[in-house]
Design a protein around this motif. Structure first.
Motif, short mmCIF file in Angstrom:
data_model
loop_
_atom_site.label_atom_id
_atom_site.label_comp_id
_atom_site.label_asym_id
_atom_site.label_seq_id
_atom_site.Cartn_x
_atom_site.Cartn_y
_atom_site.Cartn_z
N HIS A 30 0.84 -1.20 0.00
CA HIS A 30 0.00 0.00 0.00
C HIS A 30 0.87 1.24 0.00
CE1 HIS A 30 -3.46 -2.55 1.44
NE2 HIS A 30 -2.44 -3.27 1.85
N GLU A 31 0.42 2.27 -0.67
CA GLU A 31 1.09 3.57 -0.57
C GLU A 31 0.91 4.06 0.86
OE1 GLU A 31 1.16 7.21 -3.58
OE2 GLU A 31 -0.69 7.17 -2.40
N HIS A 32 2.03 4.34 1.53
CA HIS A 32 1.98 4.67 2.96
C HIS A 32 1.63 6.14 3.18
CE1 HIS A 32 4.19 5.33 6.98
NE2 HIS A 32 3.11 4.62 7.24
N TRP A 33 0.46 6.36 3.78
CA TRP A 33 0.03 7.72 4.04
C TRP A 33 0.34 8.19 5.45
CZ3 TRP A 33 -4.70 10.22 1.30
CH2 TRP A 33 -4.61 9.99 -0.08
N GLY A 34 0.57 7.27 6.36
CA GLY A 34 0.91 7.71 7.71
C GLY A 34 0.88 6.58 8.72
N THR A 35 1.59 6.81 9.85
CA THR A 35 1.62 5.88 10.98
C THR A 35 1.63 6.69 12.26
OG1 THR A 35 2.79 4.10 9.80
CG2 THR A 35 3.01 4.14 12.20
N GLY A 36 0.91 6.20 13.27
CA GLY A 36 0.89 6.88 14.56
C GLY A 36 0.71 5.90 15.69
N ASN A 37 1.17 6.29 16.87
CA ASN A 37 0.94 5.47 18.05
C ASN A 37 -0.51 5.59 18.53
OD1 ASN A 37 3.64 4.52 18.31
ND2 ASN A 37 4.23 6.49 19.19
N THR A 38 -1.16 6.66 18.11
CA THR A 38 -2.58 6.86 18.41
C THR A 38 -3.29 7.29 17.13
OG1 THR A 38 -2.37 9.21 18.95
CG2 THR A 38 -1.98 7.62 20.75
N LEU A 39 -4.61 7.24 17.15
CA LEU A 39 -5.37 7.66 15.97
C LEU A 39 -5.16 9.14 15.68
CD1 LEU A 39 -7.37 6.72 13.81
CD2 LEU A 39 -9.24 7.33 15.37
N PRO A 51 -7.63 0.78 25.84
CA PRO A 51 -7.94 2.14 25.36
C PRO A 51 -7.65 2.34 23.87
CG PRO A 51 -5.93 2.13 26.67
CD PRO A 51 -6.54 0.78 26.83
N ALA A 52 -6.61 1.69 23.34
CA ALA A 52 -6.23 1.94 21.94
C ALA A 52 -5.24 0.88 21.48
CB ALA A 52 -5.60 3.33 21.81
N PRO A 53 -5.10 0.69 20.17
CA PRO A 53 -4.08 -0.23 19.65
C PRO A 53 -2.68 0.33 19.87
CG PRO A 53 -5.14 0.93 17.85
CD PRO A 53 -5.91 1.28 19.09
N MET A 54 -1.68 -0.53 19.68
CA MET A 54 -0.29 -0.11 19.85
C MET A 54 0.15 0.84 18.74
SD MET A 54 1.11 -3.92 20.67
CE MET A 54 2.83 -3.48 20.54
N LYS A 55 -0.32 0.58 17.51
CA LYS A 55 0.03 1.42 16.36
C LYS A 55 -1.12 1.42 15.39
CE LYS A 55 5.06 1.62 15.81
NZ LYS A 55 5.05 3.00 16.27
N VAL A 56 -1.21 2.50 14.60
CA VAL A 56 -2.23 2.62 13.56
C VAL A 56 -1.56 3.11 12.29
CG1 VAL A 56 -4.52 3.47 13.00
CG2 VAL A 56 -3.82 3.34 15.39
N HIS A 57 -1.83 2.44 11.16
CA HIS A 57 -1.29 2.82 9.86
C HIS A 57 -2.45 3.13 8.91
CE1 HIS A 57 2.49 0.85 11.20
NE2 HIS A 57 1.70 -0.14 11.60
N PHE A 58 -2.13 3.88 7.87
CA PHE A 58 -3.14 4.18 6.85
C PHE A 58 -2.46 4.17 5.49
CE2 PHE A 58 -5.77 7.27 4.37
CZ PHE A 58 -6.95 6.55 4.39
N GLY A 59 -3.11 3.53 4.51
CA GLY A 59 -2.48 3.46 3.20
C GLY A 59 -3.46 3.24 2.08
N ARG A 60 -2.99 3.52 0.85
CA ARG A 60 -3.78 3.32 -0.37
C ARG A 60 -3.31 2.04 -1.04
NH1 ARG A 60 -3.18 4.45 -5.85
NH2 ARG A 60 -1.11 5.36 -5.48
N PHE A 61 -4.23 1.14 -1.34
CA PHE A 61 -3.90 -0.16 -1.90
C PHE A 61 -3.21 -0.03 -3.26
CE2 PHE A 61 -5.14 -3.62 -4.78
CZ PHE A 61 -4.58 -4.70 -4.11
N ILE A 62 -2.13 -0.83 -3.42
CA ILE A 62 -1.39 -0.86 -4.69
C ILE A 62 -1.54 -2.22 -5.37
CG2 ILE A 62 0.87 -0.67 -5.78
CD1 ILE A 62 -0.18 1.97 -4.72
N ALA A 63 -1.25 -3.31 -4.65
CA ALA A 63 -1.30 -4.63 -5.30
C ALA A 63 -1.32 -5.73 -4.25
CB ALA A 63 -0.09 -4.81 -6.22
N ILE A 64 -1.86 -6.89 -4.65
CA ILE A 64 -1.80 -8.07 -3.81
C ILE A 64 -0.59 -8.92 -4.21
CG2 ILE A 64 -4.28 -8.14 -3.38
CD1 ILE A 64 -4.45 -10.41 -5.44
#
Length: 453
Positions: free
Chosen positions: A66-75, A155-168
Motif C-alpha cells: 500500500h502507498e503509505h500515508w501515515g503511521t501513529g501510536n494513536t489515531l 484504550p487503543a491499539p499499539m500502532k495505527v497505519h493508513f495506506g492506499r492499496f497498490i497490489a496483492i
C-alpha cells in the motif's frame, strides 16, 4: 515514496530476505525504513507504484502493498501525519470511486466501531462514489493490537497505519502447489510455501538455470520453474526421480503445473560422483540435503573396495549390467556440507546463489555452525524453529574471483580433512544429538550409568 507491506502470519525471519531478494530480481532499489519481527507491517522506500507492484506480485510471505500515508501510536497522531504528509495528493482522489477498509491485527472491531474509525477520516475531500466492490481506489486503516488483547478492554491499539492499496501478492499460488493436490510426492517433499520462498530468495527468474542435487520428487525445481527459471534435478535414489509411470514422477509434476517446457532434465547421481561439468554455468543451486535421521547418510562407493567389488567382478564389467545395483558407503554430514559449498564454488556464475536447508540443535552447545568457504559469501540465514531443533535456510553468493581472498582460499584448500568415524552416528553429529533427544553428553552418560544391567 514510502510503501507499507502487510505480511502474512508465518515464517517471520524469512519475510525481509524474500522481499530484498525480489528487489534484486526486478532490479529495484529498496530501503527498509521500519520493521519489527513482532509486527506484520513493514515500511519501505521504493521509486514508484510500478516498482512496488513488481516486487510484491511474486512474494509469498507478503499479503499486499500500500502507498503509505501515515503511521501513529494513536489515531490522533495518525491523522496529524496524514494531514501533514499527504495533503498535496488529495486532489487526485477527489473524483474516483473509493472504499475504506479496516485490518485489525490481533484484534477485532464491532461494525459501530469500524464506522466511527472510517468517519474520523472525513476531512479527506473525496467526492467520488463509495463502492464496496471493485472501487477505483481502496484505502485501509491498519491497527496493531497487543497479542492476546481484547480491543474493547483496551484504550487503543499499539500502532495505527493508513495506506492506499497498490497490489496483492502471489500468496494464493501456495494452494495451487499444495502437496495434497500434487500427483507425486514423498515423505521428504518440501511443502509448497517454503519451496517457493526458497526459490525467491535464491533469485530464480526467467533466463536462469537452477539445479537441485538432492531433488527427490522435484519440489525445488518445480518452484524455480514457476518463477520462470529452467530447472534441473538429480538424486542418488533413481526410484524417487523415475517415480511410477509418466504422471507419478518428477516429470509428471512439471506436466501437472504446465511447466514441462521449463524442465531441463532429471538424472541419477550423488554430489560426490556428479556428471555435472565443473564450469561456471549455474545461476542458482537450492536443495534440502538429507539429514541422515531416517537412515545414515550415504554416497556411491564401496566401504571396502578390496573385498567388496564395485565395478569389476570376476573379470566382468558390472556397472553396465541391467541387474547392477551400485553399492553405497557411509558419508559424513560435515563433509556433505563442505562438498555442497565446493560444488557451488565450481559451478555457480558470479553472484549466483546457493540456498540450502541445514538442521541444527537449539542448544548452543550442540549447535552445528554455519559452514563457510572463501569463495562463498553468506547473504542471509533464516530459521524455522521446532521444539528442540531448528532448520536453517542458508543463502550464499558466489563471489567473483576478483573479490575472493586468495590467502584464505589457499589456507582452505590446504587444510587437513579428518573423518569423525565410520558409523552413521559418528559421521553425523546432528543424527547423534537427534536420537539422544538433544540431551547434553553429561545427561546421556548419566542415564547410561543408572540404567539397570
Amino acid at each position: 515514496m514510502e510503501y507499507l507491506i502487510r505480511f502474512s502470519q508465518s515464517h517471520e525471519t524469512f519475510r525481509i530476505p524474500e522481499i530484498q531478494a525480489l528487489a534484486v530480481v526486478v532490479g529495484v532499489d529498496m530501503q527498509i525504513l521500519h520493521y519489527d519481527l513482532e509486527s506484520p507491517f513493514c515500511v519501505v522506500k521504493l521509486p514508484s507504484d510500478a516498482a512496488a507492484k513488481a516486487i510484491v506480485k511474486r512474494s509469498i510471505l507478503a499479503q499486499s502493498i500500500h502507498e503509505h500515508w501515515g503511521t501513529g501510536n494513536t489515531l490522533d497522531e495518525l491523522h496529524d501525519e496524514v494531514k501533514r504528509k499527504t495533503s498535496q495528493w488529495w486532489p487526485r482522489y477527489k473524483e474516483p470511486s473509493f472504499k475504506f477498509s479496516l485490518d485489525a491485527f490481533n484484534g477485532s472491531r464491532s461494525n459501530k466501531q469500524r464506522l466511527a474509525l472510517i468517519n474520523s477520516f472525513g476531512y479527506l475531500p473525496f467526492d467520488g462514489e463509495i463502492k464496496m466492490v471493485n472501487p477505483e481506489e481502496d484505502f485501509t486503516i491498519f491497527e496493531q493490537w497487543e497479542f492476546g488483547a481484547v480491543p474493547r478492554k483496551l484504550p487503543a491499539p499499539m500502532k495505527v497505519h493508513f495506506g492506499r492499496f497498490i497490489a496483492i501478492s502471489a500468496r494464493d499460488i501456495i494452494q495451487t502447489f499444495d502437496l495434497k493436490k500434487r500427483g507425486y510426492i514423498s515423505t521428504t517433499s518440501m511443502d509448497s510455501e517454503l519451496a517457493l520462498i526458497t526459490a525467491n530468495i535464491a533469485l530464480a527468474a526467467p533466463g536462469k538455470i537452477f539445479y537441485d542435487p538432492f531433488a527427490g520428487t522435484g519440489s525445488f525445481p518445480v518452484a524455480c520453474a514457476q518463477w520462470g527459471a529452467l530447472g534441473f534435478g538429480s538424486d542418488i535414489d533413481g526410484r524417487s526421480v523415475r517415480g511410477d509411470g509418466e504422471q507419478k514422477s518428477m516429470k509428471g509434476n512439471f506436466e501437472q503445473y504446465g511447466l514441462k517446457n521449463l524442465l531441463g532434465d532429471c538424472f541419477v547421481c550423488d554430489l560426490t560422483n556428479s556428471p555435472v561439468r565443473k564450469a561456471r554455468i549455474l545461476d542458482g543451486i537450492l536443495c534440502d540435503p538429507p539429514y541422515g535421521v531416517r537412515e545414515g547418510l550415504k554416497v556411491l562407493g564401496a566401504r571396502d573396495p578390496v573385498n567388496q567389488p564395485w565395478v569389476v567382478e570376476k573379470s566382468r564389467v558390472m556397472w553396465n549390467l541391467p541387474e547392477y545395483v551400485p553399492p553405497k558407503k557411509p558419508y559424513s554430514f560435515v563433509a556433505m556440507l563442505d562438498d555442497i559449498l565446493q560444488f557451488a564454488t565450481d559451478t555457480l556464475v558470479d553472484n549466483g546463489r546457493l540456498s540450502f536447508w541445514m538442521p541444527t540443535a537449539n542448544d548452543e552447545n550442540q549447535e552445528i555452525g554455519v559452514p563457510k568457504h572463501p569463495c562463498m559469501e553468506i547473504v542471509v540465514v533464516c530459521t524455522q524453529a521446532f521444539n528442540k531443533w531448528s532448520r536453517r535456510l542458508i543463502t550464499y553468493r558466489r563471489l567473483p574471483d576478483s573479490e575472493v581472498d586468495q590467502k584464505a582460499l589457499l589456507e582452505y584448500q590446504s587444510r587437513e580433512q579428518t573423518s569423525d568415524g565410520i558409523t552413521a552416528d559418528e559421521l553425523n553429529p546432528f543424527r547423534r544429538h537427534y536420537f539422544n533427544g538433544f540431551r547434553t553428553q553429561e545427561a546421556v552418560e548419566s542415564a547410561i550409568d543408572i540404567a539397570p544391567n
